[in-house]
Design an enzyme around this catalytic site. Sequence first.
Site, PDB file in Angstrom:
ATOM      1  CE1 TYR B 106      -4.321  -1.131  -0.081  1.00 52.52           C
ATOM      2  CE2 TYR B 106      -3.571  -2.701   1.559  1.00 52.52           C
ATOM      3  CZ  TYR B 106      -4.522  -2.284   0.644  1.00 52.52           C
ATOM      4  OH  TYR B 106      -5.661  -3.014   0.463  1.00 52.52           O
ATOM      5  CD  GLU B 200       1.781 -30.583  14.170  1.00 56.59           C
ATOM      6  OE1 GLU B 200       2.267 -31.698  14.448  1.00 56.59           O
ATOM      7  OE2 GLU B 200       0.781 -30.445  13.434  1.00 56.59           O
ATOM      8  CG  ASP B 252      -0.431 -35.015  15.005  1.00 53.35           C
ATOM      9  OD1 ASP B 252      -0.357 -35.013  16.248  1.00 53.35           O
ATOM     10  OD2 ASP B 252      -1.295 -34.393  14.365  1.00 53.35           O
TER      11      ASP B 252
END
Lengths: 370, 370
Positions: B106, B200, B252
Site C-alpha cells: 500500500y 507443533e 503427530d
Amino acid sequence: MNKVEKKKSNVISDEETLKRIDTLGKEILDEISKEKNPHIDIPVRGLSNVLYNADKKKIELGNKVAKRYLFNVAHARSFMQTLLVAAFAKELISEKAHTTLRDLFYALKHTIAGTKENTINEQNESDSAIVDLEVALDVIRENLHLAANPKGRVVGNVKIRDSGDMINWSKLGSGGWAIPSIVEQIEFVDVDAEYVIVAEKDAVFLRLHEDRFWKKHKCILLTTQGQAARGTRRLIQRFSEELNLPVYILTDADPYGWYIYSTMKYGSMALAHVSDRLGCPRAHFLGVSMTDIDKYDLRAQTIKAKDVDLRRGKELLKYGWFKNKLWQHEINLFLEKKYKAEIQALTSKRLRFISEVYLPEKIKAGNFLP
Amino acid sequence: MNKVEKKKSNVISDEETLKRIDTLGKEILDEISKEKNPHIDIPVRGLSNVLYNADKKKIELGNKVAKRYLFNVAHARSFMQTLLVAAFAKELISEKAHTTLRDLFYALKHTIAGTKENTINEQNESDSAIVDLEVALDVIRENLHLAANPKGRVVGNVKIRDSGDMINWSKLGSGGWAIPSIVEQIEFVDVDAEYVIVAEKDAVFLRLHEDRFWKKHKCILLTTQGQAARGTRRLIQRFSEELNLPVYILTDADPYGWYIYSTMKYGSMALAHVSDRLGCPRAHFLGVSMTDIDKYDLRAQTIKAKDVDLRRGKELLKYGWFKNKLWQHEINLFLEKKYKAEIQALTSKRLRFISEVYLPEKIKAGNFLP
C-alpha cells in the site's frame, strides 16, 4: 498505576462448577433410587431456539428445553456420553488440570467391557456431549477446564495475576502476552487504561505497539489475529464488564470484518449458548468504515467487491443485530459502491498515519458505529 | 540462573543492512555515471537452482545468478520495483520502524506522474521484489524490517531483553510470551535450560506448561501452533546456534507432521534462500514415531491413513533429507501399516502420561529420529 475498582465479575468458580456437577449427579441418583427413568434437562440449541435479544444486545438461546432419558433407545448413548464427560470434567477440576476437546476424546474413548461397543466413536460425539453439559449446567466449556486453541496477544499498562505469577503487560518487549485459551483464573491487579483497542489484524497491532500507542493514549491494545478465539473473546468481555472500559474494534471495511465484529459483540448463532460469557454488547466498531474511504481519500486503495462479498453483505442487512440506521447505511453504501477496503489502506497516507492521525481523530470525535 | 555463554550470533545489524543497501545503490549510480546499463545481481530462486546440501543439512540455493538490467524491456519494471523496496527498507530501518508486506504494498503503490502506469499493481509484484532484495543483499526480510504474521508462544527459565524491556519467560502465568514476527533484536540475558521442546500443537504446550515440565526438566517449551512462522523458526535457530541447546520436535506421526519437522530443520524448497537463517540443522524428531505406536500400545488410537497421506509419504521417501536409514524405515513402516497417530493419542493412557512418562523416557534414552 491505579488499583482496580472493578465491578462484580461473572466468573464461575471451580467450587461452583463442581457443585453443579454434583447436583446433576445427585438428581440422577435420586431418580434411580426412586426407580424413575433418569433424565437430564438440556436447553435446545437448534436454530428454532436461537434468538436475538435486542435489549441485552445478545444472540441467545430461548426457553425450549429437551429432556434426555437413560431408558430411551434414541437417548441412551448420548446420556452415557454426557455423564462420561461430566465425570471427566470433575476429575480435571479436582486435579486443577486443563485439557483440550481432542484430548478428552482420546481419554474417554474405549471399548465397553464385554461388548464390541465403543463409548465414543468420533470426536463430534464427545464435542456434542460437552456442549450438552455446558448448557445443562449453565457454565462455559472453560469452567469444565476444557480449552480451545488459543490465539491473540495483548499489551498495555496493566498488571495481572495468573497462576501465581504477576505479569506486567507493559514490559513485554515487541512480543506481548500470549492470551491463553482459558482466562477465568486471571485477576486484574493494576489497570491504567481508559479504553481497549481490539485489532483484527496483527499488522495493526505491530504498528500501534511499535508506536507505543497504548502508552501515549492510555489504552489496552489487543489483536485477535482473525476471528477471535474463545479465550480472547472472554478476556475482551471481562475488560468491558469488570473494568468498565469502552472497547473499540478495528477490522477491514468488508462483510467479513463486520461479521468478526458482530461475533465479538453479540455472539453467534452457532454458539448462542455462550454469548452471555463471551459476548461484549458494549463494544463499538471504530473502523475502517465505508465513509472513512471518502473522508480519508482512500478510493485508490479500495478493492472491487466479489460476488460472495455482495451476497454476504445482503445477508448481514437482514440480521436483527445489524438492523439499525447506521449499520443499514454502512452496508447499503458497500452494496452501492461495490468496493471494500483493508485497514492497511491507511498506510498509503504514511506509515504512522493510523497511530498519529486516524485513531486519535476517530476516538476524539466518538466517530464509530454501534 | 546462569549468565549466557553464547556462541557468535549470525544476526545482521541494522547498520550492516543499511551499508549493504547503500553499496547496492552506489554500484548502480557508478554504472550510470559510467554510462553503463545499470544492473543488479540476483541469485536464481527457481527449482533448477535449489539443492540439498547434505553436509550442512540445509536446503539451499546453488550458484546461479541472474543479472537484472534497467535498460531491458523485460527487466525494467522489476528493476524499478526492487529499488523502490530498497529505498523503503532504508527508510524503515533509519526510522527504527517495522511493517508488513501488505503495508509495504500500500505504501509503494502509486501512479507514476505523467503516466497511467502504476509502480505496483498487485502485491505479488512487491513480494517478489522483496525476495529479490533479500537474495541480492544476502539478508532476510526481517533485516529489511519487514514482518510476517507471527504465531507461537514460549515459556522457560529464560530472561531476555527486547525493545528495552527485560522479560522473564518463567513468570508469564498460563499464557507465555507471544513470539513476535521479528526476533533479531532479542538478547538472551539469563538462560537456565538444557534443551528446547518444540511442540507443533498447542494442546501439548498446554499440558506440558500446566505440568511445569519446563521447570522440572530445565528446558525451554515452545509451540509453533502448526507450521512454524518465520519469527518462531528464527528463534529456534538462535536457541540452537547461539545457546548451543539441543532442539527436540514433537508432531503427530504422519507425513504432515514430518514435513513440519523437516521445514524447521532443513528449510523448504520455496524458501531455500532463507534456510541459513531460519533452518535448524541440529534439531531432532522426538516423536510421536511409528515405533512408539507399538511400544506404547497406541494401536487402538491410530487413524486410517487417507490416500493423500500415503501419496505424501511416498513423496517424502524421495527427498534427499529423508534419505537416511532411520527415516526411510519410519516412512516405510507408515506406508506398510497404513495408519497414522496424533500426539494426543498418548492421553488415552492418562492425562499426564506425556509429561510424566513418555517425554522423560524418550529424552533419557536419546530415542529420536535424525
